[in-house]
Design a protein around this motif. Structure first.
Motif, PDB file in Angstrom:
ATOM      1  N   GLU A  34       1.003  -1.263   0.290  1.00  0.00           N
ATOM      2  CA  GLU A  34      -0.056  -0.246  -0.223  1.00  0.00           C
ATOM      3  C   GLU A  34       1.113   0.989   0.306  1.00  0.00           C
ATOM      4  N   ALA A  35       2.239   1.161   0.449  1.00  0.00           N
ATOM      5  CA  ALA A  35       2.995   2.565   0.804  1.00  0.00           C
ATOM      6  C   ALA A  35       3.647   2.783  -0.514  1.00  0.00           C
ATOM      7  N   VAL A  36       3.409   1.675  -1.464  1.00  0.00           N
ATOM      8  CA  VAL A  36       3.954   2.286  -2.767  1.00  0.00           C
ATOM      9  C   VAL A  36       3.056   2.897  -3.565  1.00  0.00           C
ATOM     10  N   PHE A  37       1.872   2.082  -3.881  1.00  0.00           N
ATOM     11  CA  PHE A  37       0.988   2.057  -4.128  1.00  0.00           C
ATOM     12  C   PHE A  37       0.343   3.620  -3.711  1.00  0.00           C
ATOM     13  N   ARG A  38       0.535   3.922  -2.547  1.00  0.00           N
ATOM     14  CA  ARG A  38       0.145   5.626  -2.250  1.00  0.00           C
ATOM     15  C   ARG A  38       0.831   6.843  -2.736  1.00  0.00           C
ATOM     16  N   SER A  39       2.457   5.902  -3.237  1.00  0.00           N
ATOM     17  CA  SER A  39       2.963   7.155  -3.076  1.00  0.00           C
ATOM     18  C   SER A  39       3.129   7.217  -4.583  1.00  0.00           C
ATOM     19  N   TRP A  40       3.361   6.587  -5.453  1.00  0.00           N
ATOM     20  CA  TRP A  40       2.595   6.515  -6.714  1.00  0.00           C
ATOM     21  C   TRP A  40       0.854   7.996  -6.938  1.00  0.00           C
ATOM     22  N   LEU A  41       0.278   6.996  -6.177  1.00  0.00           N
ATOM     23  CA  LEU A  41      -1.041   8.043  -6.272  1.00  0.00           C
ATOM     24  C   LEU A  41      -1.163   9.501  -6.053  1.00  0.00           C
ATOM     25  N   GLU A  42       0.011   9.689  -5.656  1.00  0.00           N
ATOM     26  CA  GLU A  42       0.654  10.681  -5.009  1.00  0.00           C
ATOM     27  C   GLU A  42       1.030  12.090  -6.472  1.00  0.00           C
ATOM     28  N   GLN A  43       2.208  10.675  -6.969  1.00  0.00           N
ATOM     29  CA  GLN A  43       3.035  11.423  -7.445  1.00  0.00           C
ATOM     30  C   GLN A  43       1.235  12.104  -8.990  1.00  0.00           C
ATOM     31  N   ASP A  44       0.919  10.337  -9.604  1.00  0.00           N
ATOM     32  CA  ASP A  44       0.371  10.805 -10.747  1.00  0.00           C
ATOM     33  C   ASP A  44      -1.401  11.723 -10.372  1.00  0.00           C
ATOM     34  N   TYR A  45      -1.478  11.994  -9.238  1.00  0.00           N
ATOM     35  CA  TYR A  45      -2.289  13.635  -9.014  1.00  0.00           C
ATOM     36  C   TYR A  45      -1.500  14.802  -9.558  1.00  0.00           C
ATOM     37  N   LEU A  46      -0.681  14.970  -9.057  1.00  0.00           N
ATOM     38  CA  LEU A  46      -0.050  15.669  -9.724  1.00  0.00           C
ATOM     39  C   LEU A  46       0.232  15.845 -11.280  1.00  0.00           C
ATOM     40  N   PHE A  47       1.170  14.972 -11.152  1.00  0.00           N
ATOM     41  CA  PHE A  47       1.214  14.508 -12.785  1.00  0.00           C
ATOM     42  C   PHE A  47      -0.260  15.237 -14.075  1.00  0.00           C
ATOM     43  N   LEU A  48      -1.409  14.520 -13.068  1.00  0.00           N
ATOM     44  CA  LEU A  48      -2.718  14.402 -14.044  1.00  0.00           C
ATOM     45  C   LEU A  48      -3.001  16.442 -14.298  1.00  0.00           C
ATOM     46  N   LEU A  49      -2.927  17.008 -12.491  1.00  0.00           N
ATOM     47  CA  LEU A  49      -2.879  17.731 -13.153  1.00  0.00           C
ATOM     48  C   LEU A  49      -2.244  19.125 -14.252  1.00  0.00           C
ATOM     49  N   ASP A  50      -0.738  18.663 -13.992  1.00  0.00           N
ATOM     50  CA  ASP A  50      -0.275  18.925 -15.886  1.00  0.00           C
ATOM     51  C   ASP A  50      -0.981  19.086 -16.853  1.00  0.00           C
ATOM     52  N   TYR A  51      -1.056  17.705 -16.857  1.00  0.00           N
ATOM     53  CA  TYR A  51      -1.423  16.825 -18.324  1.00  0.00           C
ATOM     54  C   TYR A  51      -2.770  17.957 -18.597  1.00  0.00           C
ATOM     55  N   VAL A  52      -4.141  17.897 -17.774  1.00  0.00           N
ATOM     56  CA  VAL A  52      -5.079  19.152 -18.364  1.00  0.00           C
ATOM     57  C   VAL A  52      -4.353  20.289 -18.354  1.00  0.00           C
ATOM     58  N   ARG A  53      -2.896  21.282 -18.688  1.00  0.00           N
ATOM     59  CA  ARG A  53      -2.489  22.184 -18.631  1.00  0.00           C
ATOM     60  C   ARG A  53      -2.610  21.857 -20.473  1.00  0.00           C
ATOM     61  N   VAL A  54      -1.513  20.679 -20.744  1.00  0.00           N
ATOM     62  CA  VAL A  54      -1.180  19.902 -21.572  1.00  0.00           C
ATOM     63  C   VAL A  54      -2.640  20.059 -22.539  1.00  0.00           C
TER      64      VAL A  54
END
Length: 201
Positions: A34-54
């Motif tokens: 769970e700790a690994v996926f939790r960290s991945w989810l946090e990074q993916d959230y930040l990625f998606l915000l910029d993906y909207v900007r793209v």
């Protein structure tokens, strides 16, 4: 061979590397810590915000026939995908508001935002994310994890509606007609960023 078909041919070996990655394997089995996926989810959230900007930057340049496609993708990503992401993140205790981009996320989003300065090239650069996740979802759904939270992630990207959006982007790349060598270079770089993104910080 169309540009998108050529990109698929280039992408399949790199997709196999993603399928063999420990993080993807853990999602597929449903036993990723769970700790690994939790960290991945946090990074993916930040990625998606910029993906909207793209998407928004590309929409500004889009021909009239595809303006709606990109506006819709920006809207859907911001409202639907991020909403789903917040719900899933809550189940894993992810700290989305306190998350900070790791090196892989920072490098990938910078690459995408820079590439989006050119319409055709920007589409080729972002295609690995949509095509890669759609293909990964479809493959993982053939033997889905029993753990319901990981199953929900797989189901999201195995959805036929997501596959249709991915195909639409492929069509848009073909219509935009970017330089073939440049499109292949950007697509390959995007696929390498996708692989690096699974290395959870």
């Amino acid at each position: 061979m169309s540009i998108s078909a050529r990109l698929h041919a280039i992408g399949h070996p790199l997709l196999q590397a993603q399928l063999g990655h420990a993080t993807v394997q853990g999602i597929g089995r449903g036993d990723l810590p769970e700790a690994v996926f939790r960290s991945w989810l946090e990074q993916d959230y930040l990625f998606l915000l910029d993906y909207v900007r793209v998407f928004a930057r590309l929409a500004w340049q889009a021909p009239d026939g595809h303006l709606g496609d990109l506006v819709d993708l920006a809207h859907t990503t911001f409202h639907d995908e991020l909403s789903l992401h917040r719900s899933m993140s809550a189940e894993f205790g992810a700290d989305l508001e306190g998350a900070v981009k790791g090196p892989a996320c920072a490098a990938y989003t910078a690459f995408l935002l820079e590439s989006a300065a050119s319409y055709g090239e920007g589409l080729a650069a972002l295609y690995p994310c949509m095509w890669g996740y759609s293909t990964l979802g479809r493959i993982l759904a053939e033997n889905p994890p029993k753990e319901p939270r990981y199953r929900a992630w797989v189901d999201t990207y195995a959805d036929p509606g997501f596959a249709a959006l991915t195909a639409r982007i492929g069509q848009m790349i073909d219509e935009a007609g970017p330089d073939h060598d440049r499109a292949e270079e950007l697509f390959t770089e995007g696929m390498m960023h996708e692989l690096a993104f699974w290395d959870v910080p």
